[in-house]
Design an enzyme around this catalytic site. Structure first.
Site, short mmCIF file in Angstrom:
data_model
loop_
_atom_site.label_atom_id
_atom_site.label_comp_id
_atom_site.label_asym_id
_atom_site.label_seq_id
_atom_site.Cartn_x
_atom_site.Cartn_y
_atom_site.Cartn_z
N CYS A 176 5.79 68.70 82.55
CA CYS A 176 6.45 67.45 82.18
C CYS A 176 5.77 66.31 82.90
O CYS A 176 5.33 66.48 84.03
CB CYS A 176 7.94 67.50 82.57
SG CYS A 176 8.96 67.86 81.14
N PRO A 177 5.63 65.20 82.25
CA PRO A 177 6.30 64.75 81.02
C PRO A 177 5.51 65.01 79.74
O PRO A 177 5.88 64.47 78.69
CB PRO A 177 6.45 63.26 81.26
CG PRO A 177 5.21 62.88 82.00
CD PRO A 177 4.92 64.06 82.89
#
Length: 119
Positions: A56-57
């Site tokens: 992530c992201p």
């Protein structure tokens, strides 16, 4: 003097034990426990985004860029193995007014996260 009237209901039900919707309750299996319910089938995805191995992201960025490619009401599946994606994608759906339609675990590890496009 009033005669008692005995009522007969299908499936062996009585006024104290009325029939249940869908028929009588099936007996427990021979191993002693109730039959576990079938898990619901995952939604059919119009688009699958493979974000396995990405942190992530990146899975959310990939989802945000590609969700516009599917029609309203269609489902996008994001394959991800980052635990942050497992929690962040449902939050992103709420923030962006999309519907988080569920998830399932993948045999190789990770999850398929289902998002229904609403806007």
């Amino acid at each position: 003097m009033m005669e008692s009237v005995r009522q007969f209901w299908p499936g062996g039900a009585t006024p104290r034990n009325p029939p249940r919707p869908g028929g009588p309750i099936p007996p427990d299996p021979p191993w002693g426990g109730p039959i576990p319910p079938e898990p619901p089938a995952p939604p059919v995805a119009a688009l699958t985004i493979d974000a396995l191995g990405r942190k992530c992201p990146i899975p959310i960025i990939m989802l945000a860029e590609q969700i516009r490619d599917v029609p309203l009401g269609a489902v996008v599946a994001v394959l991800a193995d980052d635990p942050a994606a497992y929690t962040d994608i449902p939050s992103w759906c709420t923030m962006k007014a999309h519907e988080f339609a569920g998830h399932r675990e993948l045999p190789q590890g990770g999850w398929a996260l289902y998002i229904r496009r609403r806007l």
